[in-house]
Design an enzyme around this catalytic site. Structure first.
Site, PDB file in Angstrom:
ATOM      1  N   SER A   1       7.068  10.432   9.098  1.00 56.76           N
ATOM      2  CA  SER A   1       6.183   9.794  10.374  1.00 56.76           C
ATOM      3  C   SER A   1       5.993  11.016  11.342  1.00 56.76           C
ATOM      4  CB  SER A   1       6.471   8.715  10.722  1.00 56.76           C
ATOM      5  OG  SER A   1       6.066   8.310  11.954  1.00 56.76           O
TER       6      SER A   1
ATOM      7  N   TYR B   1      14.280   4.123  13.625  1.00 57.90           N
ATOM      8  CA  TYR B   1      13.485   4.524  12.778  1.00 57.90           C
ATOM      9  C   TYR B   1      13.280   6.339  12.817  1.00 57.90           C
ATOM     10  CZ  TYR B   1       8.682   4.749  10.595  1.00 57.90           C
ATOM     11  OH  TYR B   1       7.692   4.867   9.814  1.00 57.90           O
TER      12      TYR B   1
HETATM   13  N1  LIG Z   1       1.903   2.344   8.766  1.00 61.23           N
HETATM   14  C1  LIG Z   1       1.998   3.189   9.734  1.00 61.23           C
HETATM   15  O1  LIG Z   1       1.648   3.185  10.963  1.00 61.23           O
HETATM   16  C2  LIG Z   1       3.140   4.519   9.347  1.00 61.23           C
HETATM   17  C3  LIG Z   1       3.152   5.546  10.232  1.00 61.23           C
HETATM   18  C4  LIG Z   1       4.143   6.574   9.941  1.00 61.23           C
HETATM   19  C5  LIG Z   1       4.680   6.595   8.817  1.00 61.23           C
HETATM   20  N2  LIG Z   1       4.602   5.489   7.958  1.00 61.23           N
HETATM   21  C6  LIG Z   1       5.356   5.465   6.610  1.00 61.23           C
HETATM   22  O2  LIG Z   1       4.484   5.279   5.562  1.00 61.23           O
HETATM   23  C7  LIG Z   1       5.452   4.508   4.576  1.00 61.23           C
HETATM   24  C8  LIG Z   1       4.573   3.529   3.953  1.00 61.23           C
HETATM   25  O3  LIG Z   1       4.493   2.661   4.946  1.00 61.23           O
HETATM   26  P1  LIG Z   1       3.278   1.342   5.225  1.00 61.23           P
HETATM   27  O4  LIG Z   1       2.828   1.333   6.617  1.00 61.23           O
HETATM   28  O5  LIG Z   1       2.410   1.253   3.823  1.00 61.23           O
HETATM   29  O6  LIG Z   1       4.381  -0.002   5.167  1.00 61.23           O
HETATM   30  P2  LIG Z   1       4.464  -1.320   4.420  1.00 61.23           P
HETATM   31  O7  LIG Z   1       2.906  -1.845   3.930  1.00 61.23           O
HETATM   32  O8  LIG Z   1       5.385  -1.978   4.991  1.00 61.23           O
HETATM   33  O9  LIG Z   1       4.826  -0.583   2.973  1.00 61.23           O
HETATM   34  C9  LIG Z   1       6.274  -0.363   2.963  1.00 61.23           C
HETATM   35  C10 LIG Z   1       6.406  -0.178   1.157  1.00 61.23           C
HETATM   36  O10 LIG Z   1       7.794   0.107   1.173  1.00 61.23           O
HETATM   37  C11 LIG Z   1       8.552  -0.629   0.347  1.00 61.23           C
HETATM   38  N3  LIG Z   1       9.880  -0.964   0.481  1.00 61.23           N
HETATM   39  C12 LIG Z   1      10.535  -1.009   1.484  1.00 61.23           C
HETATM   40  N4  LIG Z   1      11.877  -1.229   1.376  1.00 61.23           N
HETATM   41  C13 LIG Z   1      11.899  -0.779  -0.072  1.00 61.23           C
HETATM   42  C14 LIG Z   1      13.255  -0.683  -0.739  1.00 61.23           C
HETATM   43  N5  LIG Z   1      14.537  -0.836  -0.161  1.00 61.23           N
HETATM   44  N6  LIG Z   1      13.087  -0.381  -1.983  1.00 61.23           N
HETATM   45  C15 LIG Z   1      11.707  -0.209  -2.583  1.00 61.23           C
HETATM   46  N7  LIG Z   1      10.616  -0.089  -1.819  1.00 61.23           N
HETATM   47  C16 LIG Z   1      10.824  -0.733  -0.532  1.00 61.23           C
HETATM   48  C17 LIG Z   1       7.625  -2.207   0.326  1.00 61.23           C
HETATM   49  O11 LIG Z   1       7.679  -2.834  -0.600  1.00 61.23           O
HETATM   50  P3  LIG Z   1       8.703  -4.015  -1.041  1.00 61.23           P
HETATM   51  O12 LIG Z   1       9.082  -4.843   0.209  1.00 61.23           O
HETATM   52  O13 LIG Z   1       8.195  -4.850  -2.103  1.00 61.23           O
HETATM   53  O14 LIG Z   1      10.220  -3.604  -1.508  1.00 61.23           O
HETATM   54  C18 LIG Z   1       6.393  -1.570   0.672  1.00 61.23           C
HETATM   55  O15 LIG Z   1       5.618  -1.378  -0.671  1.00 61.23           O
HETATM   56  C19 LIG Z   1       6.575   4.265   5.319  1.00 61.23           C
HETATM   57  O16 LIG Z   1       7.535   5.168   4.985  1.00 61.23           O
HETATM   58  C20 LIG Z   1       6.385   4.301   6.577  1.00 61.23           C
HETATM   59  O17 LIG Z   1       7.611   4.707   7.608  1.00 61.23           O
HETATM   60  C21 LIG Z   1       3.834   4.476   8.122  1.00 61.23           C
END
Ligand SMILES: NC(=O)c1ccc[n+]([C@@H]2O[C@H](COP(=O)([O-])OP(=O)(O)OC[C@H]3O[C@@H](n4cnc5c(N)ncnc54)[C@H](OP(=O)(O)O)[C@@H]3O)[C@@H](O)[C@H]2O)c1
Length: 250
Positions: free
Chosen positions: A137, A150
């Site tokens: 991120s 985070y």
């Molecule tokens: N959205 C943003 O603005 C943003 C910005 C920068 C970086 N990111 C990064 O992008 C990535 C995806 O984020 P997102 O925004 O798409 O969030 P999201 O919609 O909350 O998705 C997170 C995913 O991670 C899975 N997950 C969480 N804990 C887990 C575990 N212990 N084992 C296996 N799977 C797990 C969740 O599935 P389950 O709950 O079903 O396990 C879900 O599929 C993350 O690494 C996040 O830090 C996001």
């Protein structure tokens, strides 16, 4: 357009960016192994689009990650692309520091990647190639407000990606680092603060795939936020800390 990969493994594929990546890659003919904890959401995803197989797991469980890796290779063939994307965001101020939650964030965001690299790197070395993308991120560039749990986990991923890129390139393995800014997903739906330049998950996934196809090291977006944070990263602490403190006070 044809992609360079036959089989891709995506963690965190049950929602948000990972789900979109799975859909877009599968639509382009890639066999997608989709992992996350929620088996029902993965099943729903496989019903939405052909070419996606569910492999539920908790990325913090090293044994489960290893056996899922083995099953994917057995069922779909060697993994050409792994997008290690599973992550959690627990907004946390220093005054409300929760050690358990901070360690849990590290276990998922960093440890989850480490657990997958354990089996992935030797398999790709044996195969003589592959592509691994680590999702961090822009919050990993510097200490930011509310990111006591985070930011350190994402900074660790950024450092790891740099080491892997420089050491694995000569062995035929491409390593990419994905640094998104704000993306509209269930993760950011909890945020009550302003999220500048936020983009849709579909757009984020398309940008990631384009970057991966180019073999880029860092895939960071949107450029406006990336630029601002990269400038802050260049500032010496005596300038950065007062600016960041003002952000906290606002
Ligand atoms: N959205 C943003 O603005 C943003 C910005 C920068 C970086 N990111 C990064 O992008 C990535 C995806 O984020 P997102 O925004 O798409 O969030 P999201 O919609 O909350 O998705 C997170 C995913 O991670 C899975 N997950 C969480 N804990 C887990 C575990 N212990 N084992 C296996 N799977 C797990 C969740 O599935 P389950 O709950 O079903 O396990 C879900 O599929 C993350 O690494 C996040 O830090 C996001």
């Amino acid at each position: 357009m044809a992609t360079p990969w036959r089989t891709a493994w995506i963690t965190g594929a049950s929602s948000g960016i990972g789900r979109e990546l799975a859909l877009q890659l599968a639509r382009r003919g890639v066999n997608v192994a989709a992992s996350a904890r929620s088996a029902e959401k993965l099943d729903a995803l496989t019903r939405t689009q052909t070419g996606i197989l569910p492999f539920p797991l908790d990325v913090t469980d090293a044994g489960a990650v290893s056996s899922v890796h083995e099953r994917i290779v057995a069922e779909t063939g060697a993994i050409d692309l792994a997008v290690l994307n599973a992550g959690v965001w627990h907004p946390m101020n220093a005054a409300d520091y929760d050690a358990g939650l901070a360690l849990r964030s590290m276990a998922v965001n960093y440890g989850g990647i480490v657990n997958a690299l354990g089996p992935l790197i030797p398999a790709m070395l044996t195969k003589g190639g592959g592509h691994i993308a680590l999702v961090a991120s822009v919050a990993g560039y510097r200490g930011l407000p509310k990111a006591a749990a985070y930011a350190p986990s994402k900074a660790a991923v950024i450092a790891l990606a740099e080491v892997l890129r420089l050491e694995l390139a000569s062995r035929g393995i491409t390593v990419s680092l994905v640094n998104p800014g704000f993306v509209e997903t269930p993760m950011t739906s909890v945020n009550t603060f302003e999220m500048p330049f936020i983009i849709k998950a579909e757009d984020a996934a398309a940008r990631i795939i384009r970057g991966l196809e180019r073999g880029a090291f860092e895939i960071a977006f949107p450029w406006q936020l990336v630029m601002m944070l990269k400038v802050l990263r260049l500032l010496p602490n005596r300038l950065y800390l007062p600016i960041a403190r003002r952000m906290v006070e606002r």
